[in-house]
Design a protein around this motif. Sequence first.
Motif, mmCIF file in Angstrom:
data_model
loop_
_atom_site.group_PDB
_atom_site.id
_atom_site.type_symbol
_atom_site.label_atom_id
_atom_site.label_comp_id
_atom_site.label_asym_id
_atom_site.label_seq_id
_atom_site.Cartn_x
_atom_site.Cartn_y
_atom_site.Cartn_z
ATOM 1 N N THR A 1 -6.873 -47.561 8.036
ATOM 2 C CA THR A 1 -7.054 -48.752 7.211
ATOM 3 C C THR A 1 -7.646 -48.388 5.850
ATOM 4 O O THR A 1 -8.541 -47.544 5.781
ATOM 5 N N PRO A 2 -7.206 -49.038 4.774
ATOM 6 C CA PRO A 2 -7.849 -48.817 3.465
ATOM 7 C C PRO A 2 -9.331 -49.206 3.500
ATOM 8 O O PRO A 2 -9.733 -50.110 4.248
ATOM 9 N N LEU A 3 -10.120 -48.534 2.707
ATOM 10 C CA LEU A 3 -11.560 -48.771 2.656
ATOM 11 C C LEU A 3 -11.890 -50.233 2.373
ATOM 12 O O LEU A 3 -12.813 -50.787 2.968
ATOM 13 N N SER A 4 -11.147 -50.859 1.503
ATOM 14 C CA SER A 4 -11.431 -52.244 1.114
ATOM 15 C C SER A 4 -11.320 -53.226 2.281
ATOM 16 O O SER A 4 -11.840 -54.331 2.218
ATOM 17 N N HIS B 1 -7.236 -43.043 1.450
ATOM 18 C CA HIS B 1 -7.753 -44.413 1.372
ATOM 19 C C HIS B 1 -9.016 -44.494 0.517
ATOM 20 O O HIS B 1 -9.189 -45.440 -0.253
ATOM 21 N N ILE B 2 -9.894 -43.509 0.648
ATOM 22 C CA ILE B 2 -11.105 -43.511 -0.179
ATOM 23 C C ILE B 2 -10.734 -43.265 -1.635
ATOM 24 O O ILE B 2 -11.236 -43.938 -2.540
ATOM 25 N N TYR B 3 -9.844 -42.308 -1.866
ATOM 26 C CA TYR B 3 -9.440 -41.967 -3.231
ATOM 27 C C TYR B 3 -8.803 -43.173 -3.932
ATOM 28 O O TYR B 3 -9.009 -43.379 -5.127
ATOM 29 N N ASN B 4 -8.063 -43.963 -3.206
ATOM 30 C CA ASN B 4 -7.394 -45.121 -3.798
ATOM 31 C C ASN B 4 -8.246 -46.381 -3.760
ATOM 32 O O ASN B 4 -7.754 -47.473 -4.004
ATOM 33 N N GLU C 1 -16.864 -54.736 11.504
ATOM 34 C CA GLU C 1 -15.836 -54.004 12.243
ATOM 35 C C GLU C 1 -16.368 -52.664 12.758
ATOM 36 O O GLU C 1 -16.088 -52.273 13.896
ATOM 37 N N ILE C 2 -17.115 -51.964 11.923
ATOM 38 C CA ILE C 2 -17.698 -50.682 12.342
ATOM 39 C C ILE C 2 -18.631 -50.909 13.532
ATOM 40 O O ILE C 2 -18.557 -50.200 14.538
ATOM 41 N N ILE D 1 -16.107 -44.648 11.200
ATOM 42 C CA ILE D 1 -15.556 -44.964 9.875
ATOM 43 C C ILE D 1 -14.438 -43.999 9.510
ATOM 44 O O ILE D 1 -13.439 -44.391 8.909
ATOM 45 N N ILE D 2 -14.573 -42.742 9.893
ATOM 46 C CA ILE D 2 -13.497 -41.782 9.623
ATOM 47 C C ILE D 2 -12.229 -42.195 10.358
ATOM 48 O O ILE D 2 -11.140 -42.213 9.786
ATOM 49 N N ASP D 3 -12.381 -42.573 11.636
ATOM 50 C CA ASP D 3 -11.219 -43.037 12.412
ATOM 51 C C ASP D 3 -10.604 -44.281 11.785
ATOM 52 O O ASP D 3 -9.374 -44.382 11.668
ATOM 53 N N LEU D 4 -11.447 -45.226 11.380
ATOM 54 C CA LEU D 4 -10.937 -46.454 10.758
ATOM 55 C C LEU D 4 -10.235 -46.143 9.434
ATOM 56 O O LEU D 4 -9.183 -46.720 9.136
ATOM 57 N N LEU D 5 -10.805 -45.232 8.657
ATOM 58 C CA LEU D 5 -10.200 -44.871 7.374
ATOM 59 C C LEU D 5 -8.863 -44.152 7.553
ATOM 60 O O LEU D 5 -8.017 -44.192 6.665
#
Length: 187
Positions: free
Chosen positions: A21-24, A94-97, A30-31, A14-18
């Motif tokens: 890619t945006p969290l949404s 990405h998490i913050y937004n 996918e994970i 998930i860290i790599d994906l984030l």
Amino acid sequence: MAKAYTKELIRQTIIDLLNETPLSQITVKEIAATCQINRNTFYYYYSDVYELLAEIFQTEIEQVIEEYNDTLSWEESFYVATKFALDNKKAIYHIYNSMRQEEVINYVYNVAGNVMTRYVKRVSANIPAKELDQLLIARFYQAALTEMLLRWIATGMKEDPQKVISRIGLLFDGNIELSLKRSTELD
């Protein structure tokens, strides 16, 4: 052993994906596909992506507490404590937004609080400052550092945080010790 490996794989995925890619736009499907596990395996460990994020931030906070070094200045400690955020700028952004902004806010607040509380306690070792004043001083700096770091994240993390933190340290050098000494003179 396999459980720890699988959980770490999910966390790193998930860290790599984030970081890309945006969290949404990240799904459990996918994970699971990226980890080469089935979705049920993901759900065995986590009820959803948000629980996974909460665990990641909690683990990072625990690591900061473990690695805290009493010989470092608060500036060095804060920089070390924010290493996860600095190493994963896009993920944090990405998490913050996303709708999970509070995870980032709580992480930053807790890291700043841990660093400042320990630093104030160390500085006050030879100063008989009142415990309430020690707490007030630590909370003041915790709030200031939290807000500064959140503004940095919100504006795209363009400035070099080490330079900014060092500059703040130089500008406010001695203020914590002075405040603790003033505590001894107050009723």
